[in-house]
Design an enzyme around this catalytic site. Structure first.
Site, PDB file in Angstrom:
ATOM      1  N   ASP A 155       0.794  -1.227  -0.049  1.00 30.08           N
ATOM      2  CA  ASP A 155       0.062  -0.231   0.015  1.00 30.08           C
ATOM      3  C   ASP A 155       0.817   1.239  -0.085  1.00 30.08           C
ATOM      4  O   ASP A 155       2.290   0.951   0.548  1.00 30.08           O
ATOM      5  CB  ASP A 155      -0.756   0.310   0.927  1.00 30.08           C
ATOM      6  CG  ASP A 155      -1.777   0.762   0.867  1.00 30.08           C
ATOM      7  OD1 ASP A 155      -2.888   1.582   0.193  1.00 30.08           O
ATOM      8  OD2 ASP A 155      -2.819   1.179   1.482  1.00 30.08           O
ATOM      9  N   ASP A 160      -3.182   7.109  -3.481  1.00 32.38           N
ATOM     10  CA  ASP A 160      -5.050   7.317  -3.561  1.00 32.38           C
ATOM     11  C   ASP A 160      -5.486   8.827  -2.723  1.00 32.38           C
ATOM     12  O   ASP A 160      -4.958   8.306  -1.607  1.00 32.38           O
ATOM     13  CB  ASP A 160      -5.838   6.744  -3.813  1.00 32.38           C
ATOM     14  CG  ASP A 160      -6.307   5.037  -2.644  1.00 32.38           C
ATOM     15  OD1 ASP A 160      -4.436   4.706  -2.791  1.00 32.38           O
ATOM     16  OD2 ASP A 160      -7.111   4.936  -2.404  1.00 32.38           O
ATOM     17  N   ALA A 208     -11.965   3.060   1.095  1.00 32.63           N
ATOM     18  CA  ALA A 208     -12.406   4.086   1.945  1.00 32.63           C
ATOM     19  C   ALA A 208     -13.664   3.570   2.145  1.00 32.63           C
ATOM     20  O   ALA A 208     -14.450   4.370   2.883  1.00 32.63           O
ATOM     21  CB  ALA A 208     -12.283   5.202   1.055  1.00 32.63           C
ATOM     22  N   CYS A 258     -13.523 -23.304  18.838  1.00 32.60           N
ATOM     23  CA  CYS A 258     -12.929 -23.202  17.332  1.00 32.60           C
ATOM     24  C   CYS A 258     -12.040 -25.203  17.523  1.00 32.60           C
ATOM     25  O   CYS A 258     -11.635 -25.334  18.840  1.00 32.60           O
ATOM     26  CB  CYS A 258     -12.027 -21.872  17.477  1.00 32.60           C
ATOM     27  SG  CYS A 258     -10.865 -22.181  16.402  1.00 32.60           S
ATOM     28  N   CYS A 266      -9.153 -24.871  15.843  1.00 32.67           N
ATOM     29  CA  CYS A 266      -7.224 -24.776  15.199  1.00 32.67           C
ATOM     30  C   CYS A 266      -6.663 -25.018  16.581  1.00 32.67           C
ATOM     31  O   CYS A 266      -6.443 -25.305  17.806  1.00 32.67           O
ATOM     32  CB  CYS A 266      -7.377 -23.559  15.027  1.00 32.67           C
ATOM     33  SG  CYS A 266      -7.226 -22.196  16.465  1.00 32.67           S
ATOM     34  N   CYS A 300      -6.837 -23.387  19.487  1.00 32.47           N
ATOM     35  CA  CYS A 300      -7.840 -23.535  20.508  1.00 32.47           C
ATOM     36  C   CYS A 300      -7.913 -24.398  21.016  1.00 32.47           C
ATOM     37  O   CYS A 300      -8.700 -25.730  22.255  1.00 32.47           O
ATOM     38  CB  CYS A 300      -8.759 -23.163  19.972  1.00 32.47           C
ATOM     39  SG  CYS A 300      -9.028 -21.678  19.410  1.00 32.47           S
TER      40      CYS A 300
HETATM   41  N1  GUN Z   1      -6.343   1.533   3.400  1.00 26.44           N
HETATM   42  C1  GUN Z   1      -8.016   1.120   3.915  1.00 26.44           C
HETATM   43  N2  GUN Z   1      -8.612   1.852   2.437  1.00 26.44           N
HETATM   44  C2  GUN Z   1      -7.449   2.366   1.655  1.00 26.44           C
HETATM   45  C3  GUN Z   1      -7.733   3.607   0.947  1.00 26.44           C
HETATM   46  O1  GUN Z   1      -9.052   3.404   0.061  1.00 26.44           O
HETATM   47  N3  GUN Z   1      -7.224   3.294  -0.010  1.00 26.44           N
HETATM   48  C4  GUN Z   1      -5.219   2.274   0.455  1.00 26.44           C
HETATM   49  N4  GUN Z   1      -4.617   3.311  -0.501  1.00 26.44           N
HETATM   50  N5  GUN Z   1      -4.971   1.949   1.482  1.00 26.44           N
HETATM   51  C5  GUN Z   1      -6.458   1.919   2.042  1.00 26.44           C
HETATM   52 ZN    ZN Z   2      -8.866 -21.071  17.474  1.00 20.36          ZN
END
Ligand code: GUN
Ligand code: ZN
Length: 480
Positions: A90, A125, A192, A275, A277, A280
């Site tokens: 990201d 963005d 978002a 659970c 796993c 657990c």
């Molecule tokens: N991580 C959570 N939401 C967003 C987003 O709208 N844009 C980016 N780049 N990372 C995110």
């Molecule tokens: Zn578990």
């Protein structure tokens, strides 16, 4: 060039796909665990054991710290993180949305992602929050579009994701998605949406997903940014999301929260661990609560259930029972049920992707009456050209030979030709006593069929049905 994303199986608007990256092929739907380059409760090299095929990290966090930045530049992202499979990065937009500014521009961060060998990069963005004024959403969309386009010019061998923004304006989401899909991006994240999920606004989330999907090519892989709770995977997948990312497994663990597909428990309130796993089965609730490693153990459990649900969803796609899974999961919380009900507003849209199935339709509650299969049958009624004497019956009457057409009446479909009894969707498993919604759908179809065939003479044998206002309308029509 072969497509980097290939769809192999479908159910509802969901699919199983293969996404090709420089570090290998990923089967979708899948979830990318978020790895923080600074703090790692679970080593990235261990993540495959849980089922992770691809992970996501934040290039801005690396860029911001000179020591990490230099290491990433010299030894590469994969060595820095310690994961040899695909890594998405990201851009710092999330920090932008939380802190209002970041110390990097679009060109710098995209080039940096390219330079350190990210498999999928993201431009800077602007994550426009829900419910802002339309003018702001439009203005920020323009910036996001310009930056995405700029990133495309810098891209070399990295796949590039183009975030779809547009706040809670479905038309802006659709337009943004459409404009971005005219360019050559590889992945389309829906941005978002974290604030929507944090406040359980699942019906708004459904609107955002469907509007964005409408603007995108159905062949494009779609990432739902920040979606990490397993209880909502099936719904998002059924609407066409392919990739998810989860910081939730770790963030929840920090707060002592134990994830299940039925919702979240605070670990202090658990008397049992529901659970199986590895965490657990090797601890009981009391031990987990008191453990020094509680946070790590919870993170591990959360990851196990997260991937377990991904496998459940994929199996449901292959056997054609995804909608049944969605209906079950959306009963975990009334707000998720709202999301399901909103998704049913789009049955018509879902129906166009839904393959004709060999699996059995299981009626699992009033929402099943609006399923895409029911909508599809309604549209097909006009092809059923009847003539002469038509019998619509709930059971054998004994005088079937007196009729030109014999139709079985089965809620929620209503009348259908008996020859189709053993075929999908009429071989549906339904309840003996139809609920109100199921009967409504069936009686609406009955009326519609009568109106479509004004020259036929209808005989209805529908005894033992509960009272329903449409029954009167049918009788009136019948007698007119
Ligand atoms: N991580 C959570 N939401 C967003 C987003 O709208 N844009 C980016 N780049 N990372 C995110
Ligand atoms: Zn578990």
């Amino acid at each position: 060039m072969p497509p980097i994303f290939e769809i192999t199986h479908k159910a509802c608007a969901g699919r199983i796909g293969r996404l090709e990256t420089r570090h290998g092929i990923v089967e979708t739907p899948t979830i990318m665990p978020v790895v923080n380059p600074n703090i790692q409760t679970i080593k990235p090299s261990e993540l495959r054991k849980f089922g992770a095929e691809i992970i996501i990290t934040n290039s801005y966090i690396i860029y911001r710290k000179p020591e990490l930045r230099e290491r990433a530049r010299s030894e590469g992202l994969h060595s820095l993180i310690g994961f040899d499979g695909p890594i998405m990065t990201d851009s710092g937009s999330f920090q932008l949305s939380v802190y209002g500014e970041v110390e990097v521009n679009n060109v710098e961060i995209v080039q940096f992602q390219q330079e350190i060998g990210s498999d999928i990069g993201v431009p800077l963005d602007i994550p426009t929050p829900p419910d802002v004024q339309r003018a702001r959403a439009e203005e920020e969309l323009g910036i996001t579009y310009t930056r995405a386009k700029e990133a495309l010019g810098l891209k070399k061998d990295m796949l590039l994701a183009a975030p779809v923004q547009g706040s809670t304006y479905p038309d802006l989401r659709e337009r943004a998605a459409h404009e971005l899909s005219q360019l050559d991006f590889d992945v389309y994240p829906l941005g978002a949406v974290v604030p929507l999920m944090e406040s359980y606004r699942y019906s708004d989330l459904v609107d955002v997903i469907v509007a964005s999907k409408k603007g995108l090519s159905p062949a494009a892989p779609v990432h739902l940014f920040g979606a990490g709770h397993p209880m909502m995977f099936s719904l998002a997948v059924a609407l066409g999301c392919d990739l998810f990312d989860s910081a939730s497994y770790a963030l929840y663990a920090k707060d002592g929260r134990y994830m299940t597909v039925r919702g979240t428990y605070h670990v202090d309130n658990l008397q049992y661990l529901p659970c199986s796993c590895p965490v657990c089965i090797s601890h009981d609730a009391g031990e987990l609560i008191k453990s020094e490693n509680r946070e790590e153990l919870l993170a591990r459990h959360n990851l196990y259930v997260t991937f377990e649900e991904i496998r459940e969803v994929k199996q449901a796609i292959k056997e054609g029972s995804l909608w049944e899974l969605v209906e079950q999961r959306c009963r975990a919380h009334p707000q998720l049920l709202n999301g399901l009900k909103r998704a049913l507003h789009y049955s018509d849209w879902i129906e166009q992707f839904q393959p004709v199935s060999n699996s059995t339709f299981f009626y699992s509650g009033p929402e099943s009456a609006l399923r895409p299969e029911v909508v599809r049958y309604r549209k097909k009624l006009k092809n059923l050209k009847l003539g002469g004497r038509v019998l619509i019956r709930m059971r054998r009457t004994g005088n079937e030979d007196d009729f030109d057409w014999v139709l079985d009446f089965k809620p929620p479909f209503g009348p259908y030709p008996i020859e189709l009894k053993e075929t999908h969707p009429f071989n549906a498993e339904t309840t003996d006593e139809p609920d109100y919604e199921s009967l409504t759908a069936a009686l609406q179809n009955t009326l519609e069929l009568m109106e479509l065939n004004p020259d036929s003479e209808f005989t209805l044998v529908l005894d033992d049905l509960p009272e329903h206002p449409l029954m009167k309308e049918i009788k009136n029509y019948h007698n007119a």
